[in-house]
Scaffold this motif. Structure first.
Motif: not given
Length: 462
Positions: A91-115
């Protein structure tokens, strides 16, 4: 996706009440979003629901109602294991709604460099080693993701002086858009999870997203002995640091001809790390894990001496080639985390003794033919259970094994107990009884951890 703070007042749907889903729901709620969490499990089997509702978060259990995703939905945060064919995702794909996993969310809020660490096999051991190496180097690691804390929760607390060390699955990476780790490590790629991805091409593409947004000042650590990794090494935009167990490298971390883990820098300087015989964990696959972890740690600035100390003292992770005990001259090992044939093969090959192998589990379509040479040469007997028991039995008999036992019991506790008992009867003094299923656990168990714990309990009850 936008920065999570920009979803204030907007509807965010979190699919899945697992640890990562609960953490993501709490975080978006704190950011002021209108959060709804949905899970197919019944309310009675969803104890997390009470906690979330007490915070003012809507929880919908027992299925995916069609009204869950609407025109007002701004974002879907999906549990990695939920397939892309699930109704809310479609349904989300049909409506053009973005679908992400938690990794994407964490990347946007993480102040530390990520490995970021991924691969078909060895992720947990390598991630654990990297965390210990950074700790030994006083670099403030936070280990999260598939091991450790929920990634969103850890990322929200990370400081610029920390390092976020993250074990990543192909399921998680498939749902990333802008995720950019400072250091990205791909260990290997074998045919697995095709029931989820549908093809090897999609599986490889999902793993490759680890490097998709890296820049020249980032580092990609890749396995020079793996064909797909070698190909990716020529395609990434970041600095490449290779590791190899099979050959010496002009630049990278490798096993030298005289059996020493060695680092060679871009100027040709050569730095011995540790003789392989001094590693605290056994097996050729763990030499590869040690090489990969060393390459990542060196890229982060850990001294060689600190890396060597960790490699010498580390004794492995639970459920991965874990020694359980010796009874009646027979040694018992728990390798429940071996969820594909390649992982089981490498584990069996790490033993010189004959192995009584306990295998079987969720049927993902493999015919297990690749295990035929292993069964013919290194395995004394096989005890099978789970959905794949007959498939593995056929390959074992084709390999010429006369001792093939089958556990037909559906109850998970009883099945493991019967398997251990049968294996102990087939084993003689000096043999190894090894739980290394070559399959995922979800046909009979909640997780590979549960399967491993039941195995250990059954061994101690012999």
């Amino acid at each position: 996706m936008k920065h999570p703070s920009e979803y204030r007042g907007e509807k965010v749907v979190v699919l899945g009440l697992a640890r990562s889903g609960v953490a993501a729901a709490k975080f978006f709620h704190e950011m002021g979003a209108d959060v709804t969490v949905n899970d197919r499990k019944t309310r009675e089997t969803s104890p997390e629901a009470d906690e979330l509702e007490a915070l003012g978060i809507s929880v919908v259990c027992g299925g995916h109602p069609p009204e869950l995703v609407g025109e007002d939905t701004a974002l879907i945060v999906k549990n990695p294991g939920i397939p892309y064919g699930a109704p809310p995702v479609v349904q989300a794909a049909e409506r053009g709604i973005e679908v992400v996993t938690e990794v994407e969310v964490a990347y946007h809020i993480c102040a530390a460099p990520m490995i970021g660490i991924t691969g078909s096999n060895g992720k947990t051991t390598t991630t654990t080693l990297i965390g210990l190496m950074l700790e030994a180097g006083k670099l403030n690691p936070i280990v999260a993701g598939n091991i450790g804390r929920a990634l969103t929760e850890a990322a929200a607390e990370a400081k610029p002086s920390d390092w976020m060390v993250v074990e990543l699955s192909s399921f998680q990476l498939k749902g990333t858009k802008e995720f950019r780790p400072k250091i990205a490590c791909l260990l290997n790629l074998y045919e697995t999870h095709l029931d989820y991805h549908g093809s090897m091409e999609d599986y490889v593409a999902s793993k490759a997203k680890l490097f998709a947004n890296q820049k020249q000042d980032d580092v990609a650590v890749l396995n020079a002995d793996d064909e797909v990794c070698r190909k990716l090494a020529g395609e990434v935009s970041s600095e490449v640091l290779l590791f190899s167990r099979q050959r010496e490298l002009d630049k990278g971390v490798y096993l030298s001809g005289d059996g020493v883990l060695t680092y060679r820098d871009a100027e040709g300087g050569t730095y011995p790390i540790l003789p392989a015989k001094e590693l605290g964990i056994r097996g050729s696959h763990n030499i590869e894990n040690a090489l990969a972890a060393s390459a990542v740690a060196l890229s982060a600035g850990v001294p060689v001496e600190a890396i060597a100390d960790v490699l010498r003292t580390f004794r492995g992770v639970e459920h991965r080639l874990e020694f359980v005990g010796e009874f009646g001259g027979v040694a018992y090992y728990n390798d429940s985390k071996a969820t594909n044939p390649a992982a089981t093969t490498k584990t069996v090959e790490s033993f010189e003794q004959k192995v009584i192998l306990i295998a079987g589990g969720l049927d993902r379509g493999s015919d297990y033919k690749e295990m035929l040479p292993l069964l013919a040469s290194r395995v004394k007997a096989v005890v099978t259970l789970g959905e794949t028991r007959e498939k593995i039995n056929r390959v074992a008999r084709e390999a010429g094994l006369a001792a093939v036992e089958t556990v037909d019991t559906a109850n998970s506790t009883e099945a493991i107990g019967e398997a251990v008992h049968a294996a102990s009867k087939l084993a003689g003094e000096g043999d190894i009884v090894l739980l290394s299923p070559a399959c995922a656990s979800w046909d009979m168990f909640a997780s590979y951890e549960e399967r491993g714990r039941m195995f250990k309990e059954s061994v101690h009850n012999l």
